[in-house]
Write an enzyme that holds these catalytic residues in place. Structure first.
Site, mmCIF file in Angstrom:
data_model
loop_
_atom_site.group_PDB
_atom_site.id
_atom_site.type_symbol
_atom_site.label_atom_id
_atom_site.label_comp_id
_atom_site.label_asym_id
_atom_site.label_seq_id
_atom_site.Cartn_x
_atom_site.Cartn_y
_atom_site.Cartn_z
ATOM 1 N N TYR A 227 1.069 -1.031 0.114
ATOM 2 C CA TYR A 227 -0.039 0.196 -0.060
ATOM 3 C C TYR A 227 0.763 1.205 0.073
ATOM 4 C CZ TYR A 227 -3.985 -2.989 1.216
ATOM 5 O OH TYR A 227 -4.867 -4.194 1.270
ATOM 6 N N SER B 39 -5.092 -14.093 1.532
ATOM 7 C CA SER B 39 -6.080 -13.058 0.821
ATOM 8 C C SER B 39 -6.314 -13.545 -0.567
ATOM 9 C CB SER B 39 -5.475 -11.729 0.988
ATOM 10 O OG SER B 39 -6.374 -10.890 0.481
ATOM 11 N N GLN C 79 -8.917 -13.357 3.786
ATOM 12 C CA GLN C 79 -9.345 -11.791 3.393
ATOM 13 C C GLN C 79 -9.925 -11.916 2.018
ATOM 14 O OE1 GLN C 79 -7.553 -7.100 3.427
ATOM 15 N NE2 GLN C 79 -6.831 -8.588 5.147
ATOM 16 N N SER D 260 -13.290 -4.053 0.959
ATOM 17 C CA SER D 260 -14.266 -3.255 -0.002
ATOM 18 C C SER D 260 -15.598 -3.197 0.397
ATOM 19 C CB SER D 260 -13.814 -3.412 -1.400
ATOM 20 O OG SER D 260 -12.496 -2.798 -1.763
ATOM 21 N N PRO D 261 -15.990 -3.371 1.661
ATOM 22 C CA PRO D 261 -17.563 -3.456 1.699
ATOM 23 C C PRO D 261 -18.421 -2.418 1.097
ATOM 24 C CG PRO D 261 -16.491 -2.494 3.858
ATOM 25 C CD PRO D 261 -15.404 -2.904 2.873
ATOM 26 N N ALA E 297 -17.722 -1.157 -1.895
ATOM 27 C CA ALA E 297 -17.238 -1.269 -3.491
ATOM 28 C C ALA E 297 -16.657 0.115 -3.591
ATOM 29 C CB ALA E 297 -18.427 -1.643 -4.265
HETATM 30 N N1 LIG Z 1 -6.533 -8.140 0.551
HETATM 31 C C1 LIG Z 1 -6.803 -7.361 -0.317
HETATM 32 O O1 LIG Z 1 -6.533 -7.670 -1.624
HETATM 33 C C2 LIG Z 1 -7.491 -5.943 -0.048
HETATM 34 C C3 LIG Z 1 -7.881 -5.210 -1.324
HETATM 35 C C4 LIG Z 1 -8.582 -4.052 -1.204
HETATM 36 C C5 LIG Z 1 -8.935 -3.529 0.135
HETATM 37 N N2 LIG Z 1 -8.336 -4.142 1.211
HETATM 38 C C6 LIG Z 1 -8.397 -3.838 2.593
HETATM 39 O O2 LIG Z 1 -9.703 -3.281 3.027
HETATM 40 C C7 LIG Z 1 -9.744 -2.156 3.302
HETATM 41 C C8 LIG Z 1 -11.077 -1.404 2.937
HETATM 42 O O3 LIG Z 1 -11.308 -1.394 1.574
HETATM 43 P P1 LIG Z 1 -11.857 -0.268 0.755
HETATM 44 O O4 LIG Z 1 -11.065 0.846 1.135
HETATM 45 O O5 LIG Z 1 -11.851 -0.710 -0.738
HETATM 46 O O6 LIG Z 1 -13.341 -0.191 1.464
HETATM 47 P P2 LIG Z 1 -14.824 0.450 0.992
HETATM 48 O O7 LIG Z 1 -15.472 0.823 2.210
HETATM 49 O O8 LIG Z 1 -15.162 -0.304 -0.057
HETATM 50 O O9 LIG Z 1 -14.147 1.936 0.202
HETATM 51 C C9 LIG Z 1 -13.723 3.072 1.154
HETATM 52 C C10 LIG Z 1 -13.740 4.207 0.437
HETATM 53 O O10 LIG Z 1 -15.080 4.676 0.028
HETATM 54 C C11 LIG Z 1 -15.121 6.109 0.294
HETATM 55 N N3 LIG Z 1 -15.954 6.324 1.583
HETATM 56 C C12 LIG Z 1 -15.990 5.527 2.773
HETATM 57 N N4 LIG Z 1 -17.007 5.784 3.512
HETATM 58 C C13 LIG Z 1 -17.606 6.943 2.828
HETATM 59 C C14 LIG Z 1 -18.932 7.614 3.399
HETATM 60 N N5 LIG Z 1 -19.399 7.495 4.588
HETATM 61 N N6 LIG Z 1 -19.255 8.575 2.399
HETATM 62 C C15 LIG Z 1 -18.412 8.637 1.307
HETATM 63 N N7 LIG Z 1 -17.551 8.090 0.801
HETATM 64 C C16 LIG Z 1 -16.923 6.977 1.679
HETATM 65 C C17 LIG Z 1 -13.530 6.688 0.714
HETATM 66 O O11 LIG Z 1 -13.064 6.964 -0.801
HETATM 67 P P3 LIG Z 1 -12.995 8.485 -1.141
HETATM 68 O O12 LIG Z 1 -13.295 9.428 -0.019
HETATM 69 O O13 LIG Z 1 -11.418 8.657 -1.493
HETATM 70 O O14 LIG Z 1 -13.941 8.567 -2.218
HETATM 71 C C18 LIG Z 1 -13.061 5.277 1.231
HETATM 72 O O15 LIG Z 1 -11.623 5.598 1.177
HETATM 73 C C19 LIG Z 1 -8.410 -1.394 2.854
HETATM 74 O O16 LIG Z 1 -8.114 -0.207 3.348
HETATM 75 C C20 LIG Z 1 -7.475 -2.679 2.898
HETATM 76 O O17 LIG Z 1 -7.210 -2.762 4.209
HETATM 77 C C21 LIG Z 1 -7.630 -5.363 1.137
#
Ligand SMILES: NC(=O)c1ccc[n+]([C@@H]2O[C@H](COP(=O)([O-])OP(=O)(O)OC[C@H]3O[C@@H](n4cnc5c(N)ncnc54)[C@H](OP(=O)(O)O)[C@@H]3O)[C@@H](O)[C@H]2O)c1
Length: 318
Positions: free
Chosen positions: A60, A157, A183, A213-214, A216
């Site tokens: 990351y 993962s 994961q 990415s709950p 998306a």
């Molecule tokens: N193992 C793997 O391959 C893998 C891959 C991906 C992720 N992950 C892990 O999973 C974690 C979470 O994934 P994710 O960040 O994709 O989760 P997500 O909840 O799907 O997306 C988070 C993004 O959505 C936006 N957001 C979140 N809450 C919001 C709200 N209340 N209102 C408006 N926009 C909102 C923000 O982006 P903006 O503000 O920039 O628009 C935020 O960074 C990662 O940090 C990582 O630790 C693991």
């Protein structure tokens, strides 16, 4: 209305407990969040609201996420934290600086520990399956790291159910520590993998699921209904925009908006509450770029999804 306290759930059959909502650093800490004070406020607020699990990876922001999150996490009581990092993706052009070989795993963990500023990781994830390395070599390296106190548990993962069965069989045969957690991606817009293959396997192997990415990448919040807001994740990352902003997905997310409105719940909280309630899920890993986003997301703990609404969501996101 009183606020629901943070629930803590075991990682499958392992004894360690993680907060039902956790916080990760992909594309955010050390990347889109360039203000260290904002990063500190988000991480501290999460901790104060009961988040104990912080998910990072070496790749990351090429180590910057580990550094930025580590700088704040170092100031919190270490024993109250569950810190993970990951290994697999290339960190340089060096042919050995990638994958799940013994050499890369043993060298990478030291680098991650230094960047985060901790003596051990609670969970170390294999960030993908490595077709070029025998799984026994990987399992032995992870087992050694546990014996040396560098990591407490290991996980995978985006491995398949069959790959998890194989590594557990080898671990049993050789008396090695087996992975305790997988994961995968999991959200209303990405259900197939968990529900089609993984859940049955992780359950029978005693593994927990911590899901990513709950929302998306934010699409399920509804923020992309009328275009791509400046500064948002999908304005920055082309391949995510191309994969998520399809007509079909946007139409489903709008219908989802109508269902959430009828129930008096925001789309964000309903999407997170749905994921939190899915069987086998130990923790839902959130991402947030501001404290208000984080606070809205934590509010999902107060949302109860009725069986009728669940049925409608199942039909919409079949
Ligand atoms: N193992 C793997 O391959 C893998 C891959 C991906 C992720 N992950 C892990 O999973 C974690 C979470 O994934 P994710 O960040 O994709 O989760 P997500 O909840 O799907 O997306 C988070 C993004 O959505 C936006 N957001 C979140 N809450 C919001 C709200 N209340 N209102 C408006 N926009 C909102 C923000 O982006 P903006 O503000 O920039 O628009 C935020 O960074 C990662 O940090 C990582 O630790 C693991």
């Amino acid at each position: 209305m009183s606020k629901t306290a943070m629930p803590y759930r075991r990682l499958g059959a392992a004894g360690i407990k993680v907060s039902a909502l956790s916080l990760g650093g992909w594309t955010t800490f050390g990347a889109s969040i360039d203000d260290v004070d904002v990063a500190a406020r988000i991480l501290r607020t999460a901790f104060e609201k009961g988040v104990n699990f912080f998910d990072i990876a070496d790749v990351y922001a090429k180590g910057e996420s580990e550094k930025q999150m580590g700088a704040v996490l170092r100031q919190l009581p270490r024993h109250e934290l569950v810190i993970s990092s990951k290994v697999y993706w290339p960190m340089s052009e060096d042919p050995n600086d990638q994958g799940l070989s013994r050499k890369h795993i043993i060298e990478s963990v030291e680098k991650s520990l230094r960047r985060i500023g901790t003596d051990y990781l609670d969970v170390y994830f294999c960030h993908r399956f490595d077709e070029n390395v025998r799984v026994e070599e990987t399992a032995r390296a992870m087992d050694d790291l546990i014996h040396h106190g560098k990591i407490l548990y290991w996980g995978t993962s985006e491995w398949t159910g069959a790959q998890l069965r194989d590594v557990h069989a080898i671990a049993d045969k050789r008396n090695l520590y087996a992975p305790v957690v997988e994961q995968p991606q999991y959200s209303l817009l990405a259900r197939h993998k968990v529900e089609g293959d993984l859940l049955a396997q992780t359950r029978s192997l005693g593994m927990g699921l911590v899901v990513w990415s709950p929302l998306a990448s934010g699409v399920l919040t509804g923020k992309y209904d009328d275009g791509v807001p400046a500064g948002s994740r999908l304005s920055r990352i082309d391949w995510l925009r191309e994969s998520f902003l399809t007509e079909e997905k946007l139409a489903a997310v709008k219908k989802f908006g109508a269902l959430a409105k009828d129930a008096g719940i925001s789309r964000t909280q309903l999407a997170l509450a749905w994921t939190l309630a899915r069987p086998g899920v130990s923790s839902v890993i959130m991402g947030a770029t501001s404290v208000p986003q984080l606070e809205e997301n934590l509010g999902a703990l107060d949302v109860k999804v009725s069986p009728e609404l669940l049925q409608k969501l199942d039909a919409l996101f079949a």
